[in-house]
Design an enzyme around this catalytic site. Structure first.
Site, PDB file in Angstrom:
ATOM      1  N   PHE A 165       0.830  -1.201   0.000  1.00 43.87           N
ATOM      2  CA  PHE A 165       0.000   0.000   0.000  1.00 43.87           C
ATOM      3  C   PHE A 165       0.873   1.262   0.000  1.00 43.87           C
ATOM      4  O   PHE A 165       1.698   1.431  -0.875  1.00 43.87           O
ATOM      5  CB  PHE A 165      -1.010  -0.051   1.143  1.00 43.87           C
ATOM      6  CG  PHE A 165      -2.118  -1.047   0.887  1.00 43.87           C
ATOM      7  CD1 PHE A 165      -3.182  -0.727   0.059  1.00 43.87           C
ATOM      8  CD2 PHE A 165      -2.076  -2.322   1.424  1.00 43.87           C
ATOM      9  CE1 PHE A 165      -4.191  -1.643  -0.223  1.00 43.87           C
ATOM     10  CE2 PHE A 165      -3.073  -3.250   1.152  1.00 43.87           C
ATOM     11  CZ  PHE A 165      -4.139  -2.912   0.331  1.00 43.87           C
ATOM     12  N   SER A 166       0.722   2.153   0.981  1.00 45.34           N
ATOM     13  CA  SER A 166       1.366   3.475   0.887  1.00 45.34           C
ATOM     14  C   SER A 166       2.857   3.484   1.175  1.00 45.34           C
ATOM     15  O   SER A 166       3.491   4.544   1.067  1.00 45.34           O
ATOM     16  CB  SER A 166       0.657   4.467   1.817  1.00 45.34           C
ATOM     17  OG  SER A 166      -0.617   4.790   1.308  1.00 45.34           O
ATOM     18  N   ILE A 167       3.440   2.354   1.495  1.00 47.37           N
ATOM     19  CA  ILE A 167       4.908   2.297   1.492  1.00 47.37           C
ATOM     20  C   ILE A 167       5.401   2.624   0.084  1.00 47.37           C
ATOM     21  O   ILE A 167       6.506   3.140  -0.098  1.00 47.37           O
ATOM     22  CB  ILE A 167       5.399   0.920   1.971  1.00 47.37           C
ATOM     23  CG1 ILE A 167       5.098   0.748   3.474  1.00 47.37           C
ATOM     24  CG2 ILE A 167       6.894   0.742   1.727  1.00 47.37           C
ATOM     25  CD1 ILE A 167       5.485  -0.613   4.026  1.00 47.37           C
TER      26      ILE A 167
END
Length: 372
Positions: A108-110
């Site tokens: 995801f937002s990594i």
């Protein structure tokens, strides 16, 4: 809130295909909702188109096991993988819910933070102008809320464009916007971004965390270099870090990689990125400097005191922690002074990481004490 038990997708019989009972069948419509997430976050490319992220020979990670007594903590946070790297060696590594060291997991937002590193390296190399205006590089966004912002403001999410990212609100803008990721649109992110015309502040006057800003960055990187995002990530981050396990990036409905989400990687490769960052002192110093603390404090001071946001990374100035986070429990936390890297990948029933943030921060503080 009463949460369900952290079931194993194999034992629960969750998966895709007509031979799976309808109530346990994973589809493109439900793969981001519980309990289908338990299978889907380890098999995202079977549901959404992707491109491979080429690496090289994996950097060796010696092992020096330490018993951290984390069993209850990992179960409580619906962990699929947990890895702790200390002074270059793996001191703790556990896998659950059918995951193995070779399994790529949705980060995801990594993904945002990895794209942020790409941008910093291109800026340092003179291939990307941090002070260039968005509309100068992307005329398609001349009428959007991002138009007058600089590349640096987009990187630090102080661009001022309005975007509702309240995952708990089913009517929030982020849910409509995600149609460009895996919905019925054919224009992808670049077709959705011009529709974001509202502004909540002038560029540089406000910090707000918004996924759309990272997607603007992805197109700024493409336009500045003429290269695809996966190629840039591979050359600027993945290969220098010594990553070599299977990895891929999901693509939007137009066939282009996203920077707001979509990276799928093993826990070990994410740990290698963290170790490489500790060694890249100049790059690390730029991140650790942080962003505008006053703007950050006005938005997040109560929940993240002493913090800031820089190049799509969360910075904790009190502890020296540099963090990349993704919804549903994805975390890459780096403590350069302690030579410590923590990777946690999961499939928590609650989307927002705020639900377990205090628990993770307390556990990380204990970890630092344990490892000295």
């Amino acid at each position: 809130m009463t949460l369900p038990p952290p079931l194993d997708w194999r034992e629960a019989g969750i998966g895709p295909g007509p031979d799976v009972p309808a109530e346990r069948r994973v589809t493109r419509a439900n793969w981001r909702t519980w309990p289908y997430t338990r299978w889907a976050f380890q098999h995202a490319r079977e549901l959404v188109p992707s491109v491979a992220l080429p690496g090289g020979s994996p950097r060796a990670l010696p092992e020096r096991p330490v018993d951290l007594g984390w069993n209850a903590f990992l179960a409580e946070t619906y962990t699929d993988a947990a890895l702790v790297l200390h002074r270059g060696a793996i001191v703790y590594e556990r896998y659950f819910n059918g995951m193995t060291p070779a399994t790529p997991h949705m980060a995801f937002s990594i993904t945002k933070s990895i794209a942020g590193i790409v941008a910093e390296r291109l800026i340092d190399a003179g291939r990307l102008d941090a002070e260039a205006k968005v509309e100068a590089l992307l005329p398609e966004l001349a009428a959007s809320g991002f138009a007058d912002a600089t590349v640096r403001q987009v990187l630090d999410m102080t661009d001022g464009a309005a975007f509702d990212e309240d995952y708990a609100n089913p009517d929030a803008e982020v849910h409509r916007y995600s149609a460009a990721y895996w919905g019925d649109s054919t224009e992808g992110v670049l077709g959705a971004l011009p529709m974001l015309t509202r502004r909540s502040a002038a560029p540089g006057a406000q910090f707000r965390y918004r996924t759309a800003a990272a997607d603007v960055l992805a197109h700024l990187l493409r336009r500045a270099t003429g290269e695809r995002l996966a190629a840039l990530v591979a050359r600027e981050v993945w290969q220098p870090s010594g990553c070599g396990d299977e990895a891929h990036m999901l693509v939007d409905t137009s066939g282009l990689e996203m920077a707001g989400t979509g990276l799928n990687a093993t826990a070990r490769d994410l740990a290698r990125v963290g170790l490489w960052l500790i060694e890249e002192r100049r790059l690390l110093a730029g991140l650790a400097e942080g962003g505008d603390r006053a703007l950050f404090d006005a938005a997040y001071g109560e929940v993240r005191p002493g913090g800031s946001y820089r190049s799509l990374w969360w910075i904790d100035h009190d502890s020296g922690l540099i963090a990349a986070n993704g919804v549903f429990g994805q975390r890459l936390w780096i403590d350069p002074a302690a030579e410590l890297v923590v990777v946690k990948l999961g499939s928590h029933p609650v989307t927002s990481n705020g639900f377990t943030e205090a628990l993770h921060r307390a556990q990380f503080a204990r970890l630092r004490e344990t490892l000295g």
